[in-house]
Design an enzyme around this catalytic site. Structure first.
Site, short mmCIF file in Angstrom:
data_model
loop_
_atom_site.label_atom_id
_atom_site.label_comp_id
_atom_site.label_asym_id
_atom_site.label_seq_id
_atom_site.Cartn_x
_atom_site.Cartn_y
_atom_site.Cartn_z
CE LYS A 1 -3.91 2.05 2.52
NZ LYS A 1 -4.84 1.91 3.65
CB SER B 1 -8.22 3.79 2.79
OG SER B 1 -7.37 3.17 3.71
CB SER C 1 -8.58 0.98 5.71
OG SER C 1 -9.21 2.23 5.71
#
Lengths: 100, 493
Positions: B78, B158, B182
């Site tokens: 990420k 997210s 997330s």
């Protein structure tokens, strides 16, 4: 409800700027969220302690030992472009003039 | 699509060791898949050349008997984790050109175990969002589609890029981060297993901060055992993070084959009465209860009476911490800086931040500034921290009766891009089931457990007491074994 005056103060504190249009749209959305948060006021917390540590942790201490040397090259590697060359040369971060 | 991309991490590692194929072939297959699925926008930065170089080293390590635990496994990271020499943006214009000079501890741990990063995955800006539509680099498309529809769906957020990459087979696993859901919400939306360990298990050093008392790294994989392998590598004490837990990280792989006979699973039955839970979610919940029962688990009723306040607590604490954490972006030392000249220092700060942050981030900074301002601090921030304590205490009481808690991960399946955009409150409701355990810092996972009538995946959430990741994976695996007959691969893959 959050007032226009409060919003003006907030944008100064938050170092952000909004146009009047953005502000209108924004204040409605912010007020929606704030009215949801109002729910918290119904909980009786008179003798309640706030949460201070997520998993009952204690502050850890460490020796105050020096463990890195001159890493200015890394520190200055990401200086925003318009200032990059000069900043790296003088090893100083460049800001607008603050003293007349 | 190469059949190599369909393998589990466990199987791939065994096959490379048995010389059935090389690490280079495995990495090449995943790069080709990333290129074929580029339209999903799962990656912000691709580093295929570097990955191929590392794959050659992996082959040499296998050759010389020096292979590490995850040697040659291609992963996505990420874009919230700082990676040395590789651009790290947090999905924001503010950091669009930021190249860190150091590596986050968790991404270092993963790569030191031999995993190979093929790219930095897309995400909501500064991890603020539940749909991956707030990224400066464009939204991510979920590889799943509804039966009979070609409309693009959100992958959740997210960590939407990580979820899309793993579910579309361009990475065998991915690092994500979870602040209020997330990892679990995107895992649920893409048919993946996603897990967030206890707050303090994974170092936050080098992880770009959103809300420091909630942020925790975790992983996505296509099965539970693969997550056990990745988590074993990334968890652990780190001197550089003052909230890192000084505890031995547990061995996890054996949990995945351990029976759950006699384990007590708590169900917060009062949450079942909550408005807005779809019938499909309810029946998945009830089926999961019966399936775990059939594996020998004992079902007990628990209560989480303060959970209904969790969303309100979260939307005070997370923006408050964010407004403080994001104060560092001032355009002086790194990040975006306005090109306008003739401004005073204060005007330069404001102009830089106004240009650099997206709408959702600005909204949360303003909200955080408001709840922390002197006249509102006690009414909002302090009150929220008190209610947060009540929520955490509810879990402590519940865990006196049960060893794990079972509830859905999300109130719905993946929705269309653009839907729920206008009113932030409907968007925030996505996190209604995931936020309570985040506020309490507990380890939790999302296990794919059902498909909707429209053929979209849904996940069940498991929560265990702090630092009990062993039972978390044990119960997750048991549920996974019950749904082996369901195909959790998106159509066309």
């Amino acid at each position: 409800m959050i007032t226009q005056e409060e919003l003006n103060k907030l944008q100064k504190l938050a170092k952000l700027t909004f146009s009047q249009d953005e502000m209108n749209k924004f204040s409605q959305r912010l007020n929606n969220v704030l009215s949801m948060i109002e729910l918290l006021k119904e909980v009786d917390c008179q003798n309640q302690q706030p949460l201070r540590s997520v998993c009952d942790m204690h502050q850890r201490f460490r020796e105050d030992a020096v463990n890195s040397g001159d890493n200015s090259e890394i520190l200055f590697a990401n200086v925003p472009a318009s200032n990059a060359k000069f900043a790296k040369e003088v090893k100083c971060f460049i800001v607008p003039k603050i003293v007349e | 699509m190469s059949s190599l991309v369909k393998l589990s991490i466990e199987t791939a590692l065994r096959a490379i060791r048995n010389k059935e194929f090389k690490a280079t072939e495995l990495v090449e297959a995943h790069i080709a898949q990333a290129q074929n699925t580029k339209h999903l926008n799962a990656y912000i930065t691709e580093i295929f050349d570097v990955a191929l170089e590392k794959a050659k080293i992996a082959d040499e390590n296998y050759q010389s008997g020096k292979a590490r635990k995850l040697e040659g496994i291609p992963v996505g990271i990420k874009d919230l984790f700082c990676t040395n020499g590789v651009r790290t943006t947090a999905g924001s214009k503010m950091l669009a050109n930021f190249v860190p000079g150091y590596e986050s501890t968790v991404s270092a741990n993963l790569q030191n175990a031999g995993a190979i990063m093929i790219g930095k995955t897309n995400m909501d800006e500064f991890a603020m969002g539940s749909s991956n539509t707030t990224s400066y680099f464009g939204n991510v498309i979920n590889p799943w589609k509804e039966v009979g529809s070609n409309d693009d769906l959100v992958p959740g957020g997210s960590s939407g890029g990580s979820a899309a990459a793993v579910s579309s087979f361009s990475a065998m696993g991915a690092l994500g981060s979870d602040t209020g859901g997330s990892i679990r919400q995107p895992a649920s939306f893409t048919g993946l297993f996603g897990v967030k360990p206890t707050y303090g298990r994974c170092s936050r050093w080098g992880m770009i901060a959103f809300a420091s008392s909630l942020d925790q790294a975790g992983v996505f994989t296509r099965n539970v055992a693969d997550s056990a392998l990745l988590l074993e590598a990334v968890m652990g004490f780190d001197e550089k993070d003052s909230t890192s837990a000084k505890k031995e990280a547990p061995e996890l792989l054996s949990a995945c084959s351990k029976s759950i006979k006699g384990i007590k699973i708590g169900i917060p039955y009062e949450l079942m009465k909550m408005e807005g839970i779809s019938q499909e979610i309810m029946s998945m919940w009830q089926n999961s209860i019966s399936m775990l029962k059939s594996q020998g688990a004992e079902i007990v009723e628990i209560e989480l009476p303060h959970s209904k306040y969790a969303l309100a607590v979260y939307y005070v604490i997370a923006p408050a911490e964010a407004s403080s954490n994001l104060a560092r972006y001032d355009g002086v030392r790194y990040g975006h800086r306005t090109e306008k000249t003739g401004l005073s220092l204060d005007e330069m700060y404001a102009q830089t931040r106004t240009e650099g942050f997206g709408e959702e981030v600005k909204r949360r900074i303003m909200l955080g500034t408001y709840v922390l301002s002197s006249s509102h601090m006690d009414a909002y921030y302090l009150q929220a921290q008190k209610v947060r304590k009540l929520i955490a205490d509810d879990f402590k009481v519940a865990f006196q009766k049960a060893q794990a808690i079972l509830l859905p991960s999300t109130p719905s399946s993946a929705f269309r891009i653009g839907e729920k955009q206008e009113n932030p409150l409907t968007m925030y409701l996505n996190d209604i089931f995931t936020i309570p355990s985040s506020l309490a810092g507990l380890p939790c996972s999302s296990v794919p457990a059902a498909l909707t009538n429209n053929g979209l995946p849904l996940g069940m959430q498991i929560i265990t007491p702090a630092f009990d990741e062993y039972n978390l994976l044990r119960v997750s695996s048991a549920l996974e074994r019950c749904v082996l007959d369901i195909n959790f691969k998106p159509r066309g893959f």
